[in-house]
Design an enzyme around this catalytic site. Sequence first.
Site, PDB file in Angstrom:
ATOM      1  N   SER A 134      -2.357 -12.909  29.374  1.00 13.11           N
ATOM      2  CA  SER A 134      -2.652 -11.713  30.166  1.00 13.11           C
ATOM      3  C   SER A 134      -3.494 -10.798  29.296  1.00 13.11           C
ATOM      4  O   SER A 134      -3.120 -10.505  28.156  1.00 13.11           O
ATOM      5  CB  SER A 134      -1.352 -11.009  30.554  1.00 13.11           C
ATOM      6  OG  SER A 134      -1.632  -9.646  30.843  1.00 13.11           O
ATOM      7  N   HIS A 187      -4.808 -14.832  32.947  1.00 13.34           N
ATOM      8  CA  HIS A 187      -3.910 -14.172  33.901  1.00 13.34           C
ATOM      9  C   HIS A 187      -4.327 -12.703  33.998  1.00 13.34           C
ATOM     10  O   HIS A 187      -4.226 -11.966  33.015  1.00 13.34           O
ATOM     11  CB  HIS A 187      -2.472 -14.309  33.385  1.00 13.34           C
ATOM     12  CG  HIS A 187      -1.443 -13.655  34.243  1.00 13.34           C
ATOM     13  ND1 HIS A 187      -0.801 -14.310  35.275  1.00 13.34           N
ATOM     14  CD2 HIS A 187      -0.919 -12.403  34.212  1.00 13.34           C
ATOM     15  CE1 HIS A 187       0.068 -13.497  35.839  1.00 13.34           C
ATOM     16  NE2 HIS A 187       0.022 -12.316  35.217  1.00 13.34           N
ATOM     17  N   ASP A 206      -3.830  -9.037  35.497  1.00 13.35           N
ATOM     18  CA  ASP A 206      -2.806  -8.187  36.109  1.00 13.35           C
ATOM     19  C   ASP A 206      -3.456  -7.045  36.863  1.00 13.35           C
ATOM     20  O   ASP A 206      -3.930  -6.082  36.266  1.00 13.35           O
ATOM     21  CB  ASP A 206      -1.865  -7.657  35.019  1.00 13.35           C
ATOM     22  CG  ASP A 206      -0.948  -8.747  34.502  1.00 13.35           C
ATOM     23  OD1 ASP A 206      -0.262  -9.366  35.335  1.00 13.35           O
ATOM     24  OD2 ASP A 206      -0.931  -8.996  33.286  1.00 13.35           O
ATOM     25  N   MET A 235      -3.122  -3.932  39.119  1.00 11.01           N
ATOM     26  CA  MET A 235      -2.106  -2.928  39.480  1.00 11.01           C
ATOM     27  C   MET A 235      -2.783  -1.762  40.190  1.00 11.01           C
ATOM     28  O   MET A 235      -3.872  -1.329  39.790  1.00 11.01           O
ATOM     29  CB  MET A 235      -1.412  -2.419  38.216  1.00 11.01           C
ATOM     30  CG  MET A 235      -0.777  -3.514  37.389  1.00 11.01           C
ATOM     31  SD  MET A 235       0.165  -2.829  36.016  1.00 11.01           S
ATOM     32  CE  MET A 235       0.554  -4.334  35.107  1.00 11.01           C
ATOM     33  N   HIS A 262      -2.887 -11.761  39.478  1.00 11.87           N
ATOM     34  CA  HIS A 262      -1.510 -11.374  39.821  1.00 11.87           C
ATOM     35  C   HIS A 262      -1.604  -9.994  40.454  1.00 11.87           C
ATOM     36  O   HIS A 262      -1.809  -9.007  39.749  1.00 11.87           O
ATOM     37  CB  HIS A 262      -0.680 -11.377  38.520  1.00 11.87           C
ATOM     38  CG  HIS A 262       0.713 -10.892  38.683  1.00 11.87           C
ATOM     39  ND1 HIS A 262       1.522 -10.596  37.597  1.00 11.87           N
ATOM     40  CD2 HIS A 262       1.472 -10.652  39.788  1.00 11.87           C
ATOM     41  CE1 HIS A 262       2.694 -10.197  38.028  1.00 11.87           C
ATOM     42  NE2 HIS A 262       2.694 -10.215  39.344  1.00 11.87           N
ATOM     43  N   MET A 273      -0.312  -6.869  41.854  1.00 12.60           N
ATOM     44  CA  MET A 273       0.821  -5.952  41.971  1.00 12.60           C
ATOM     45  C   MET A 273       0.319  -4.747  42.751  1.00 12.60           C
ATOM     46  O   MET A 273       0.043  -3.676  42.199  1.00 12.60           O
ATOM     47  CB  MET A 273       1.312  -5.570  40.570  1.00 12.60           C
ATOM     48  CG  MET A 273       2.025  -6.738  39.887  1.00 12.60           C
ATOM     49  SD  MET A 273       2.122  -6.560  38.095  1.00 12.60           S
ATOM     50  CE  MET A 273       0.555  -7.270  37.635  1.00 12.60           C
ATOM     51  N   MET A 323       9.242 -13.126  37.527  1.00 17.66           N
ATOM     52  CA  MET A 323       9.026 -12.005  36.596  1.00 17.66           C
ATOM     53  C   MET A 323      10.254 -11.851  35.697  1.00 17.66           C
ATOM     54  O   MET A 323      11.380 -11.776  36.180  1.00 17.66           O
ATOM     55  CB  MET A 323       8.814 -10.697  37.368  1.00 17.66           C
ATOM     56  CG  MET A 323       7.533 -10.604  38.172  1.00 17.66           C
ATOM     57  SD  MET A 323       6.020 -10.776  37.208  1.00 17.66           S
ATOM     58  CE  MET A 323       6.163  -9.464  36.005  1.00 17.66           C
ATOM     59  N   GLY A 349       4.544  -3.816  35.724  1.00 20.92           N
ATOM     60  CA  GLY A 349       3.879  -2.520  35.569  1.00 20.92           C
ATOM     61  C   GLY A 349       3.296  -2.316  34.184  1.00 20.92           C
ATOM     62  O   GLY A 349       2.291  -1.641  34.047  1.00 20.92           O
ATOM     63  N   GLY A 353       2.716  -4.011  29.973  1.00 19.14           N
ATOM     64  CA  GLY A 353       2.880  -5.048  28.964  1.00 19.14           C
ATOM     65  C   GLY A 353       3.856  -4.579  27.904  1.00 19.14           C
ATOM     66  O   GLY A 353       4.202  -3.392  27.839  1.00 19.14           O
ATOM     67  N   GLY A 354       4.318  -5.504  27.090  1.00 20.75           N
ATOM     68  CA  GLY A 354       5.113  -5.144  25.925  1.00 20.75           C
ATOM     69  C   GLY A 354       6.562  -4.792  26.192  1.00 20.75           C
ATOM     70  O   GLY A 354       7.234  -4.212  25.341  1.00 20.75           O
ATOM     71  N   ASP A 377       6.602 -14.658  33.587  1.00 24.05           N
ATOM     72  CA  ASP A 377       5.736 -13.551  33.162  1.00 24.05           C
ATOM     73  C   ASP A 377       6.583 -12.372  32.704  1.00 24.05           C
ATOM     74  O   ASP A 377       7.354 -11.824  33.493  1.00 24.05           O
ATOM     75  CB  ASP A 377       4.870 -13.150  34.375  1.00 24.05           C
ATOM     76  CG  ASP A 377       3.836 -12.080  34.046  1.00 24.05           C
ATOM     77  OD1 ASP A 377       3.738 -11.668  32.885  1.00 24.05           O
ATOM     78  OD2 ASP A 377       3.126 -11.670  34.991  1.00 24.05           O
ATOM     79  N   GLY A 378       6.402 -11.988  31.435  1.00 21.85           N
ATOM     80  CA  GLY A 378       7.055 -10.792  30.918  1.00 21.85           C
ATOM     81  C   GLY A 378       7.887 -11.072  29.682  1.00 21.85           C
ATOM     82  O   GLY A 378       8.850 -11.825  29.733  1.00 21.85           O
ATOM     83  N   GLY A 379       7.461 -10.504  28.570  1.00 25.43           N
ATOM     84  CA  GLY A 379       8.248 -10.641  27.339  1.00 25.43           C
ATOM     85  C   GLY A 379       8.241 -12.046  26.747  1.00 25.43           C
ATOM     86  O   GLY A 379       9.155 -12.423  26.013  1.00 25.43           O
TER      87      GLY A 379
END
Length: 215
Positions: free
Chosen positions: A7, A30, A32, A34, A63, A65, A134, A139, A141-142, A168-170
């Site tokens: 991402s 990827h 994102d 938003m 993706h 959102m 998810m 919303g 990153g990180g 996706d995420g972490g």
Amino acid sequence: MALIAPSILTADFLRLGDELRRAKGADVWHLDIMDGHFVPNLTFGPLLSAAVVKASEIPVECHLMVERPQDLLPRYAEAGAKRLIVHVEATPHLHRLIAQVHDLGCEAGVALNPGTPLSAVAEVGEDLDLLLVMTVDPGFGGQSFLAGQIEKIRRARDLLPNALIEVDGGIGPATAPEVVRAGADILVAGSAIFAPEADPAERIAEIRRSLHESP
Ligand code: DX5
Ligand code: ZN
């Protein structure tokens, strides 16, 4: 072997072309998207997505959102995305939305927020190309990986034998092995790959090594 989908959310946007070139070993970009409504953050839109498609040899997935994804899908298809991922929480008409993505000539992915049950996609399983689980609230990153979602990945693998399962995420070397063991085919990773001073290619290689080394 699982695919790695960086991402670009935490990449250096002023040097984006350079960042993409340096991230050797990436399988899919990827993006994102938003809108500041569906999630409390705003990123970029179809113009930047088209620029990434143009600059890349690997496929691009968007993706989304966003609220009212049905209004925006054509723009991302025109931008050249291979796969469009919509959130189940953003529509009461999931089946129609998946058909719209296919009519636009793209693969259809559906994303589930951590608080959304897997049953939300049970009736469209046959139509899905990909399910995105998810492992953070979308919303930003990180954020920290939500380990409680691992069980959902396992159940998703059983429910959807013909769809790709993406997480996706972490995700990074510490979390990648367990999500792959649970059944993930594609790993999205943002801050674990694009960070100040980091060599993105080395970060990708580290994630891959973690998959080999983990028992
Ligand atoms: C979160 C996005 C993710 C995110 C991943 O809303 O969908 O793709 O950028 O970033 P990390 O890997 O830092 O959690
Ligand atoms: Zn994402």
